[in-house]
Every structure is written in structure tokens, then in C-alpha cells.
Design a protein around this motif. Structure first.
Motif, mmCIF file in Angstrom:
data_model
loop_
_atom_site.group_PDB
_atom_site.id
_atom_site.type_symbol
_atom_site.label_atom_id
_atom_site.label_comp_id
_atom_site.label_asym_id
_atom_site.label_seq_id
_atom_site.Cartn_x
_atom_site.Cartn_y
_atom_site.Cartn_z
ATOM 1 N N VAL A 51 25.640 81.185 73.166
ATOM 2 C CA VAL A 51 23.613 81.038 73.995
ATOM 3 C C VAL A 51 22.565 80.279 73.165
ATOM 4 O O VAL A 51 22.492 79.024 73.594
ATOM 5 N N ALA A 55 22.049 76.346 74.701
ATOM 6 C CA ALA A 55 20.726 76.799 75.346
ATOM 7 C C ALA A 55 20.132 74.735 73.649
ATOM 8 O O ALA A 55 19.382 74.267 74.544
ATOM 9 N N VAL A 59 18.670 71.885 76.369
ATOM 10 C CA VAL A 59 17.564 71.614 75.982
ATOM 11 C C VAL A 59 17.066 70.317 75.137
ATOM 12 O O VAL A 59 16.254 69.443 75.994
ATOM 13 N N ASN A 92 20.607 76.821 64.591
ATOM 14 C CA ASN A 92 20.037 77.687 65.354
ATOM 15 C C ASN A 92 21.127 78.292 65.570
ATOM 16 O O ASN A 92 20.580 79.918 64.794
ATOM 17 N N VAL A 104 13.175 79.229 64.418
ATOM 18 C CA VAL A 104 12.570 78.865 63.626
ATOM 19 C C VAL A 104 12.028 78.228 62.106
ATOM 20 O O VAL A 104 12.157 80.230 62.164
ATOM 21 N N ILE B 169 13.710 67.624 65.595
ATOM 22 C CA ILE B 169 15.368 69.242 65.822
ATOM 23 C C ILE B 169 14.815 70.390 66.109
ATOM 24 O O ILE B 169 14.605 71.212 66.560
ATOM 25 N N GLU B 170 13.328 70.759 65.463
ATOM 26 C CA GLU B 170 12.818 71.970 64.998
ATOM 27 C C GLU B 170 12.151 71.995 66.481
ATOM 28 O O GLU B 170 12.305 73.124 67.243
ATOM 29 N N ILE B 172 12.649 70.834 69.357
ATOM 30 C CA ILE B 172 13.834 70.966 70.143
ATOM 31 C C ILE B 172 14.728 72.991 69.932
ATOM 32 O O ILE B 172 14.610 73.629 71.134
ATOM 33 N N SER B 173 14.860 73.269 68.451
ATOM 34 C CA SER B 173 15.189 74.227 68.711
ATOM 35 C C SER B 173 13.889 75.544 68.922
ATOM 36 O O SER B 173 14.464 76.755 69.383
ATOM 37 N N TYR B 174 12.740 74.733 69.131
ATOM 38 C CA TYR B 174 11.474 75.825 69.185
ATOM 39 C C TYR B 174 11.984 76.353 70.642
ATOM 40 O O TYR B 174 11.659 77.228 71.750
ATOM 41 N N LEU B 175 12.048 74.697 71.892
ATOM 42 C CA LEU B 175 11.692 75.071 73.392
ATOM 43 C C LEU B 175 13.015 75.844 73.371
ATOM 44 O O LEU B 175 13.038 75.844 74.910
ATOM 45 N N SER B 176 14.085 75.774 72.591
ATOM 46 C CA SER B 176 15.482 76.002 72.953
ATOM 47 C C SER B 176 15.382 77.796 73.779
ATOM 48 O O SER B 176 15.969 78.459 73.934
ATOM 49 N N ARG B 177 14.149 78.820 72.924
ATOM 50 C CA ARG B 177 13.893 79.957 72.701
ATOM 51 C C ARG B 177 13.966 80.461 74.568
ATOM 52 O O ARG B 177 15.031 81.630 74.950
ATOM 53 N N ILE B 179 14.958 79.596 76.733
ATOM 54 C CA ILE B 179 16.497 79.197 77.868
ATOM 55 C C ILE B 179 17.414 80.264 76.778
ATOM 56 O O ILE B 179 18.125 81.082 77.911
ATOM 57 N N SER B 180 17.355 80.301 75.541
ATOM 58 C CA SER B 180 18.313 80.509 75.186
ATOM 59 C C SER B 180 18.665 82.276 75.559
ATOM 60 O O SER B 180 19.218 83.347 75.546
ATOM 61 N N ARG B 184 20.579 83.832 78.186
ATOM 62 C CA ARG B 184 21.337 84.905 78.199
ATOM 63 C C ARG B 184 22.335 86.486 78.477
ATOM 64 O O ARG B 184 22.940 87.577 78.980
ATOM 65 N N LEU B 239 14.522 90.432 70.028
ATOM 66 C CA LEU B 239 13.829 88.910 69.538
ATOM 67 C C LEU B 239 12.734 88.544 69.804
ATOM 68 O O LEU B 239 12.375 87.546 69.534
ATOM 69 N N TYR B 243 10.304 86.954 67.388
ATOM 70 C CA TYR B 243 9.448 85.682 67.552
ATOM 71 C C TYR B 243 7.915 86.251 67.517
ATOM 72 O O TYR B 243 6.888 85.525 67.432
#
Lengths: 122, 251
Positions: A51, A55, A59, A92, A104, B169-170, B172-177, B179-180, B184, B239, B243
């Protein structure tokens, strides 16, 4: 009669109490690995992998599409952010696999724990 | 749930079990706020979780009985999780994390009762929870660290030339939290329940002789669903803890 039944001398109890208090404060050494906890957290990590990858791509593509719509650069930003999303997704997954806590941040979880005391003032 | 709900308009579709049915139609200012089967199950989960905790602890026995042991087990499970990931400062967020865990756990388990409804199988529910966690944790980070929190998006040990590449990239990685986190839970619950319904349909269509095999499958899958119901609640909770830790300690 009764004295024979006592489980432990009081000094031992004090020791155990102190140890329990120490654990509760979260100070000292990390709590030892609990048996059985490994399987569970292993499954939990496995659940997260796929996932996380999808994800980040979703995004990234979403941001690209929104920026395209806003700036009128129809397909280009979407393509760029699609790639960036893919990179973020791979990052990720690597972070999850290496057990680096959240998604992150680069450092593993253990050094962050050691830094706790400096961060305490706020 | 082994059987799809019969009241659904689609008859015996394996997806009919996810249909939201208004039980108490209600409209306020043009917005549909009907009391639905989803809301009923949420209320039930709330009531049962509250009764589980309060009635379990009513004796406050030094040596706990069976029920009190279960209550203490749930409490200590989340407390240990929070302490192991966040550390001592995490105790302040225990009520929130514990409520979240119980809500997801009871939602998953209540959904396994035949003819009930799984509210965690709706992305609207899981995404609402995930986005609330995401916004809350971001605010927490800014409150704790001020603008220094933005340094979170600059990976350490990376040359300044690469920053224009790494920061998006970071981000996007943060904003995907969220969503994932939400996808899930939603995907696991939906997939599991759909699979159960599909195999249960095979039992009926293959009759007494051929239906034995899919029936055995359904029994096995039900056991697996119980594991997944707990595991997903666990993943959602851990998770959230991660966070919170990231927002408190950064890196």
C-alpha cells in the motif's frame, strides 16, 4: 507458618518495584523483545509494504494532475510528478523494510530514541 | 459475514453487504443525515467498547477475574505499544490512541457477525480517521517545533544541489500517509468480506455434494478474517504511534 509462605523478602520487592517504575518511565534500556511480538510485527510490516508504494504514486500523480489543471501545462507536470511519486513510493518501502519508523525521515528509530533527552525541554 | 445481506437491492451480489441503508431517514437543510446501518454499528461499537471497559473494571480486584484480565490486556497492549514507539512523552496521547484502537478493533470484529455491517470497509470512514490523524499530527509537529518542523522535509546528509529534487519527494511521501493508512484498512476489510461472500455463494450453488469444499474454505477464511481484523487494528494504531513519534522527535 505464615513466614514460610511469603513469596520474597521485602528488599526483593523493592528491587522489582524500582525496576517496574524504571520501565514505566521509559528510561534505561528499551523493553526486551517480547516473545511472539516478532511474528505479529512481521505480519504488520508485510501488510504495509504494497500500500505504501501505491499510495505515494497515487498522491504524486494527483498533485501533478492538479498542478496541470491549475497551470495549464496539460500532460507534463503529471508525468514529472508520477515519476517523483514512484521514487517516493520506493523510498517508503525501503524505510518500512529497514524499520525506520514512520515513512518520512532517514535515520533508523534507535538513534532518534537516544536524542529524546535533548528534545525534552519543549 | 458469511452471507450477503438479503435486503440489498442487488439480491445476492457479494458487494450487497457493503450497501448503506438508511434506517431512520433524516434531512437537515438539504443534507442527508439519515441514521444508517453504518451509524448503527458505530453506535454499537461505541456502547460495547464502553461497557467492556467500565463493567470489566467495576470490581477493581487486586487479582483480576477473566473479564478484568481482558480489559487490562487491551489497556496494556496499547499502553506498551505507545511506550515502545513514542516513549514516555507519548502517555499524553494515550486516550486518543486507545479510543482509535478500540473503535477500529470493534468495527472489524462486529463486522464478522453474520448479517451485520463493517463500517471499516468504507473508505469514507477510514479516510476521515486517517485525515484527522494526519492533520492533528501535523499541527502537533508545528506546535512542538515551530517552523523548524519544515526541516523534516529536508533529508539529512544530502547535498544542497539535490534539494529541489528531494523536497518534493519527501513531501509526496508525507502526503501519502493518510492515503496508505486509510486504503490499507478499507481494502483489507472489503477484500476479505467480498471473498467470504463469494465462497459462501459457491456453497449454495454447488449443492450438498460439491459444496463441502467451499464450505471448508469459508471456515478457514473466517479464521483468517479474525486474524486480519485484529492485525489491521494493530497496524492502524502502531502507525498512528509512529506519526506521533515523528512529530514529537522529528529525526
Amino acid at each position: 507458618m505464615n513466614e514460610g509462605n511469603e513469596p520474597a523478602p521485602p528488599s526483593d520487592f523493592d528491587q522489582r518495584l524500582n525496576r517496574a517504575r524504571e520501565r514505566r518511565r521509559g528510561g534505561g534500556k528499551e523493553s526486551p523483545e517480547r516473545p511472539g511480538g516478532d511474528v505479529k510485527s512481521g505480519l504488520a510490516v508485510a501488510m504495509r509494504m504494497g500500500v505504501e508504494l501505491v499510495a505515494a504514486v497515487a498522491v504524486g500523480t494527483g498533485i501533478g494532475l492538479a498542478l496541470d489543471h491549475w497551470l495549464g501545462t496539460k500532460p507534463w507536470l503529471m508525468l514529472v510528478f508520477f515519476m517523483l511519486g514512484g521514487v517516493a513510493g520506493i523510498f517508503n518501502v525501503i524505510r518500512v523494510a529497514k524499520g525506520m519508523g514512520g515513512t518520512v525521515g532517514y535515520r533508523p528509530a534507535a538513534p532518534a530514541k537516544a536524542k529524546d533527552d535533548e528534545d525534552d525541554e519543549d | 459475514m458469511a452471507e450477503p445481506s438479503h435486503a440489498g437491492g442487488g439480491g445476492h451480489s457479494p458487494l450487497a453487504q457493503f450497501e448503506i441503508q438508511p434506517l431512520l431517514p433524516l434531512k437537515i437543510g438539504g443534507i442527508d443525515v439519515s441514521y444508517t446501518n453504518s451509524a448503527l454499528l458505530m453506535t454499537l461499537a461505541l456502547v460495547i467498547a464502553t461497557l467492556f471497559i467500565t463493567l470489566g473494571m467495576r470490581h477493581r480486584a487486586m487479582v483480576p477475574g477473566r473479564w478484568q484480565s481482558m480489559t487490562e490486556l487491551a489497556y496494556e497492549f496499547v499502553a506498551n505499544l505507545l511506550r515502545d514507539t513514542v516513549g514516555h512523552e507519548g502517555r499524553r496521547y494515550f486516550p486518543f490512541v486507545f479510543t482509535l484502537f478500540m473503535f477500529v478493533l470493534f468495527g472489524n470484529f462486529l463486522g464478522l457477525i453474520p448479517y451485520s455491517f463493517t463500517y471499516t470497509s468504507h473508505i469514507a470512514v477510514t479516510f476521515t480517521m486517517a485525515i484527522l490523524i494526519f492533520i492533528g499530527v501535523t499541527i502537533l509537529g508545528f506546535v512542538k517545533h515551530g517552523l523548524h518542523f519544515l526541516a523534516f522535509f529536508v533529508p539529512p546528509g544530502v547535498s544542497i544541489v539535490l534539494w529541489p529534487l528531494m523536497i518534493p519527494i519527501e513531501l509526496i511521501s508525507y502526503l501519502s500517509r493518510p492515503i496508505s493508512l486509510s486504503v490499507r484498512l478499507f481494502a483489507n476489510m472489503t477484500a476479505g468480506h467480498t471473498m467470504l461472500a463469494v465462497f459462501a455463494t459457491f456453497v449454495v450453488s454447488l449443492g450438498i455434494v460439491g459444496g463441502v469444499l467451499p464450505l471448508a474454505f469459508v471456515i478457514g477464511l473466517t479464521g483468517l478474517e479474525f486474524l486480519i481484523a485484529f492485525l489491521q487494528a494493530y497496524v492502524f494504531t502502531i502507525l498512528t504511534c509512529f506519526y506521533i513519534k515523528d512529530a514529537l522527535h522529528m529525526h
